[in-house]
Scaffold this active site. Structure first.
Site, PDB file in Angstrom:
ATOM      1  N   ASN A  70      47.178  84.980  46.644  1.00 19.77           N
ATOM      2  CA  ASN A  70      48.296  85.089  45.704  1.00 19.77           C
ATOM      3  C   ASN A  70      47.805  85.380  44.289  1.00 19.77           C
ATOM      4  OD1 ASN A  70      47.226  82.436  45.430  1.00 19.77           O
ATOM      5  ND2 ASN A  70      49.053  81.851  44.310  1.00 19.77           N
ATOM      6  N   GLY A 107      60.708  81.565  52.880  1.00 21.49           N
ATOM      7  CA  GLY A 107      61.871  82.440  53.078  1.00 21.49           C
ATOM      8  C   GLY A 107      62.230  83.173  51.805  1.00 21.49           C
ATOM      9  N   THR A 111      61.530  68.455  72.097  1.00 19.75           N
ATOM     10  CA  THR A 111      61.689  69.902  72.242  1.00 19.75           C
ATOM     11  C   THR A 111      61.826  70.570  70.873  1.00 19.75           C
ATOM     12  OG1 THR A 111      64.016  69.429  72.569  1.00 19.75           O
ATOM     13  CG2 THR A 111      62.757  69.985  74.548  1.00 19.75           C
ATOM     14  N   CYS A 153      48.180  78.136  40.959  1.00 11.45           N
ATOM     15  CA  CYS A 153      48.001  77.111  42.019  1.00 11.45           C
ATOM     16  C   CYS A 153      46.838  77.449  42.946  1.00 11.45           C
ATOM     17  CB  CYS A 153      49.264  76.920  42.861  1.00 11.45           C
ATOM     18  SG  CYS A 153      50.700  76.460  41.944  1.00 11.45           S
TER      19      CYS A 153
HETATM   20  C1  PLP Z   1      49.369  81.932  49.152  1.00 16.51           C
HETATM   21  C2  PLP Z   1      50.478  80.949  48.941  1.00 16.51           C
HETATM   22  N1  PLP Z   1      50.613  79.918  49.781  1.00 16.51           N
HETATM   23  C3  PLP Z   1      51.594  79.017  49.648  1.00 16.51           C
HETATM   24  C4  PLP Z   1      52.516  79.106  48.638  1.00 16.51           C
HETATM   25  C5  PLP Z   1      53.579  78.072  48.531  1.00 16.51           C
HETATM   26  O1  PLP Z   1      54.824  78.665  48.742  1.00 16.51           O
HETATM   27  P1  PLP Z   1      56.179  77.947  48.346  1.00 16.51           P
HETATM   28  O2  PLP Z   1      56.392  78.228  46.912  1.00 16.51           O
HETATM   29  O3  PLP Z   1      57.204  78.635  49.212  1.00 16.51           O
HETATM   30  O4  PLP Z   1      56.054  76.523  48.647  1.00 16.51           O
HETATM   31  C6  PLP Z   1      52.429  80.158  47.726  1.00 16.51           C
HETATM   32  C7  PLP Z   1      53.376  80.262  46.608  1.00 16.51           C
HETATM   33  O5  PLP Z   1      53.273  81.034  45.720  1.00 16.51           O
HETATM   34  C8  PLP Z   1      51.402  81.122  47.894  1.00 16.51           C
HETATM   35  O6  PLP Z   1      51.282  82.153  47.072  1.00 16.51           O
END
Ligand code: PLP
Length: 383
Positions: free
Chosen positions: A149, A198, A239, A338
Site C-alpha cells: 500500500n 469492500g 457451518t 500504517c
Molecule cells: C495493504 C493493506 N492491508 C490492510 C489494510 C486495512 O484495510 P482496512 O482499512 O479496510 O481495514 C490496508 C488499508 O489501507 C492496506 O492498504
C-alpha cells in the site's frame, strides 16, 4: 478537488452504489434472515447475491466460504487469530500493513507464536527462495500482502501459494490494494484465506470487507451469537458463513458492496486494470522527470498497482500534502501509511512519503494537474 487517496478508500463510488443503498435502507432493510416475513427473507437474499458475486469475482466454488466483515483489518484479524495456535510459526514480509503486523506482533509478544519476516529486494519484490528457506516444521501460515500500500509493487502470489501448498502451510493473502483491480483466483493462486476490503477498489461503502475461508482452513471464531436459525441450540453453528458471522450484518453496506462488485463484473477487471495502469504509468513518468523528486517502487507498471510514493528534497511529506490540499485541492496521503517496516526498508522512516493513489474514476488530465502541482510547489519552495 482531485482525489488521489483511493488506496485508503475509493471515492467516489459508482452512482448505482449510492442509489441502491438509499433505496434498500428506505424500503427493504429488515433484519436479514432473522424473521420469517417477506422483507426479512428478501434482505437475506440480497446478502446471498452479494456473496455469490464475490465468489464469481475470486473464483470461489462455494459462496458460503466468503464471510462479510467490517473492513480488511477485521478480515485479517479473524484469519490470523482464528488460524494460529500455541507453538505455530508464521512467515510474513516487511511490506505488510499494521493490520497484519500488529496482530502477529501481539501473538508473538504473549509467546503464542514465532515469526520470520522476509525483506523485499530491489524495487520491492520478495525472493521466493527466501520464503522456501524460512519454512520450518511448525510453520502454519504464510501471510503476504498482494500489493504494497506504499509502493504498489505486486508480489507473485501464485508462486508463493504453490510453495505454501507443497509444504502443507496455509496461505493468507492481504488483497487490500488488489481486490477489484487485479484478477485473483483462489484456486489457481493456491489461496487458503483471502482478506479484502469492500470499501476500496470493490467500491462498497466504508464498513465493508470480506474474507474467503478455504477448505483447508478451520478458523476459531472470536464472536459467537445469533445467526437467525437453530435458536434452540446454545452452541454457535460450525457451518460457514454463520460460524464467523454472528450478529446482525451491515446489510446496507453489503448491498452497496454488491453493486460495486456488479459494476466491476460488468466493466470487466481488465478494462479497470488497463486504465489504472495508464494512470500509474503517466504519474510515474511525470514525477520521475521532476528534479528533486525521488520516486519509489517498480518501473514496470505491469508489476504494480496504484499507490505511487515519492519524497521531495527539502519538504516534509506531511507539509507537502497539506500544500497539495490547501493550495491545489489535491487529496493525497503522507506519512507511514500504517506500514512502518516498508518505510524502514525504503529508508523513508520516520517521515514516510507522499502517496498518490489514483483510482478508476481518475483521468489522465488529473494526473497531469497533480504533477504540475508538484512542480509548482517545488519551484516556489526551493527557488
Ligand atoms: C495493504 C493493506 N492491508 C490492510 C489494510 C486495512 O484495510 P482496512 O482499512 O479496510 O481495514 C490496508 C488499508 O489501507 C492496506 O492498504
Amino acid at each position: 478537488m482531485i482525489y488521489l487517496d483511493n488506496a485508503a478508500t475509493s471515492f467516489p463510488k459508482p452512482k448505482r452504489v449510492y442509489d441502491r443503498m438509499d433505496q434498500f435502507l428506505r424500503e427493504e432493510a429488515a433484519n436479514p434472515g432473522r424473521s420469517g416475513h417477506r422483507l426479512s427473507v428478501q434482505a437475506e437474499s440480497q446478502i446471498v447475491q452479494a456473496r455469490s458475486l464475490l465468489a464469481k469475482l475470486f473464483n470461489v466454488k462455494q459462496a458460503e466460504r466468503i464471510i462479510f466483515t467490517l473492513n480488511c483489518t477485521d478480515s485479517l484479524n479473524i484469519a490470523i487469530k482464528g488460524a494460529l495456535k500455541e507453538g505455530d510459526h508464521v512467515i510474513t514480509t516487511y511490506m505488510e500493513h499494521n493490520s497484519v503486523l500488529r496482530p502477529l506482533n501481539a501473538l508473538e509478544a504473549i509467546g503464542k507464536i514465532s515469526m520470520t519476516k522476509i525483506k523485499p529486494h530491489g524495487e520491492g519484490f520478495i525472493d521466493l527462495a527466501e520464503i522456501k528457506k524460512a519454512i520450518k516444521k511448525n510453520t502454519k501460515l504464510i501471510v503476504v500482502t498482494h500489493a504494497s500500500n506504499v509502493i504498489g509493487v505486486v508480489q507473485p502470489i501464485r508462486e508463493i501459494g504453490k510453495i505454501a501448498r507443497e509444504a502443507g502451510v496455509l496461505f493468507l493473502v492481504d488483497a487490500a490494494q488488489t481486490a477489484g483491480v487485479i484478477s485473483i483466483d483462489v484456486e489457481k493462486d493456491f489461496i487458503d484465506l483471502l482478506a479484502f476490503p469492500g470499501h476500496k477498489a470493490l467500491y462498497g461503502p466504508p464498513g465493508t470487507g470480506g474474507l474467503y475461508v478455504g477448505e483447508r482452513t478451520k478458523l476459531v471464531p472470536w464472536r459467537e451469537g445469533g445467526t437467525g436459525f437453530n435458536s434452540e441450540s446454545q452452541i454457535h453453528p460450525e457451518t460457514l458463513p454463520f460460524l464467523l458471522e454472528g450478529g446482525t450484518p451491515n446489510s446496507v453496506g453489503i448491498v452497496g458492496l454488491r453493486e460495486g462488485v456488479e459494476f466491476i463484473l460488468e466493466e470487466g477487471i481488465e478494462k479497470i486494470q488497463t486504465h489504472e495502469r495508464a494512470l500509474v504509468q503517466k504519474l510515474r513518468s511525470e514525477l520521475s522527470s521532476i528534479p528533486g523528486v525521488k520516486l519509489y517502487g517498480a518501473n514496470d507498471v505491469k508489476r504494480s498497482v496504484s499507490p505511487v510514493s515519492f519524497t521531495v528534497e527539502g519538504i516534509e511529506p506531511q507539509e507537502f500534502s497539506l500544500i497539495l490540499d490547501e493550495s491545489f485541492h489535491i487529496a493525497a496521503r503522507a506519512g507511514l501509511h500504517c506500514a512502518p517496516l516498508m518505510h524502514e526498508t525504503l529508508g523513508t522512516a520516520p517521515q514516510g512519503s507522499i502517496r498518490f493513489s489514483p483510482g478508476y474514476f481518475n483521468t489522465l488530465n488529473e494526473i497531469e494537474k497533480a504533477a504540475q502541482a508538484v512542480k509548482e510547489i517545488l519551484a516556489t519552495a526551493i527557488p
